[in-house]
Design a protein around this motif. Structure first.
Motif, mmCIF file in Angstrom:
data_model
loop_
_atom_site.group_PDB
_atom_site.id
_atom_site.type_symbol
_atom_site.label_atom_id
_atom_site.label_comp_id
_atom_site.label_asym_id
_atom_site.label_seq_id
_atom_site.Cartn_x
_atom_site.Cartn_y
_atom_site.Cartn_z
ATOM 1 N N CYS A 189 38.251 63.005 -11.985
ATOM 2 C CA CYS A 189 39.642 63.092 -12.447
ATOM 3 C C CYS A 189 39.803 63.143 -13.953
ATOM 4 N N CYS A 219 36.249 54.166 -12.987
ATOM 5 C CA CYS A 219 37.324 55.032 -13.480
ATOM 6 C C CYS A 219 38.666 54.330 -13.238
ATOM 7 N N CYS A 222 40.988 56.928 -10.822
ATOM 8 C CA CYS A 222 40.855 57.126 -9.372
ATOM 9 C C CYS A 222 40.032 56.024 -8.702
HETATM 10 ZN ZN LIG Z 1 38.489 59.200 -11.787
#
Ligand SMILES: [Zn+2]
Length: 252
Positions: A189, A219, A222
């Motif tokens: 992402c 992350c 996400c």
């Molecule tokens: Zn991500």
């Protein structure tokens, strides 16, 4: 006004875009036309043009041609010409990108190297153009019509269809060689990764990962967790392949 003829000479790798594959093109015009429109009518997106000389003098894309003229058109990084540094039309140190929907593998490579690349495989053309313009991102695509939109200021047409070659093209074109920060960005992402304590990600780990690994990044976008497992070695090999191709090349 009576029709007039202009002669355009395309230098360096701009020849790539010309259907005739002959560097000098003559065009007959019957009305005043901007040099941007004339150049793009030959198939060359304005994002590929770094310097335009009309009768030997630098002009910008809005320059209007109203009479017989000789125009020279130079690409970014043209070795043939070193003067007119202040009249260049492209910025080389762009650090943010938006890629069109066919470039998933390239996007993965660039994110792996730390580059900020917005990507949506189902994004519509007008959306891509809008993001490039509003977020000042360079548009990466193999669709030259997209690059011809007037609101697209920065962009690059990928010559190769091979992801590794495409990655190298971008690193060279935008001088990214010295700005690489591998393993800092989410491959899924594009969000910057943050260090995470093992206890925080424990629930997301497979049993063996829980045993063998202590350092993790997560992350915040996400939730994907990263650690230096078997996939890590594969990614590291990819980075080494890219780096070794760049070594010895003049990417300044
Ligand atoms: Zn991500």
């Amino acid at each position: 006004m009576s029709p007039f003829t202009i002669r355009l000479t395309f230098h360096g790798d701009l020849l790539f875009f010309l259907s005739s594959k002959v560097s000098t093109v003559e065009r007959r015009l019957s009305e005043k036309t901007s040099v941007k429109d004339v150049i793009e009518a030959c198939g060359v997106p304005h994002t590929e043009v770094d310097l335009i000389l009309a009768k030997g003098q630098p002009v910008d894309f809005a320059f209007v041609i109203g009479c017989e003229s000789a125009i020279d058109v130079y690409p970014v990084g043209s070795r043939g010409i070193t003067s007119f540094a202040e009249n260049r039309l492209q910025v080389r140190d762009i650090r943010k990108f938006v890629a069109d929907g066919h470039l998933g593998k390239l996007v993965r490579d660039l994110r792996l190297l730390g580059a900020d690349v917005t990507y949506d495989p189902v994004a519509e053309d007008r959306h891509l153009v809008m993001i490039a313009s509003s977020e000042n991102r360079a548009l990466l695509t193999r669709d030259r019509r997209l690059l011809m939109h007037a609101i697209v200021r920065h962009g690059y047409y990928l010559r190769s269809q091979d992801p590794l070659e495409q990655t190298l093209e971008i690193l060279r074109r935008f001088n990214l060689g010295s700005a690489l920060a591998p393993f800092t960005r989410c491959l899924r992402c594009n969000t910057l990764l943050e260090p995470a304590k093992k206890a925080e990600v424990f629930d997301q780990l497979e049993p063996l990962t829980r045993i063998y690994y202590e350092q993790f990044r997560r992350c915040p976008g996400c939730g994907q967790v990263y650690w230096s497992g078997s996939h890590f070695a594969k990614l590291q090999k990819r980075i080494e392949t890219i780096r070794s191709r760049l070594i010895g090349e003049d990417i300044s």
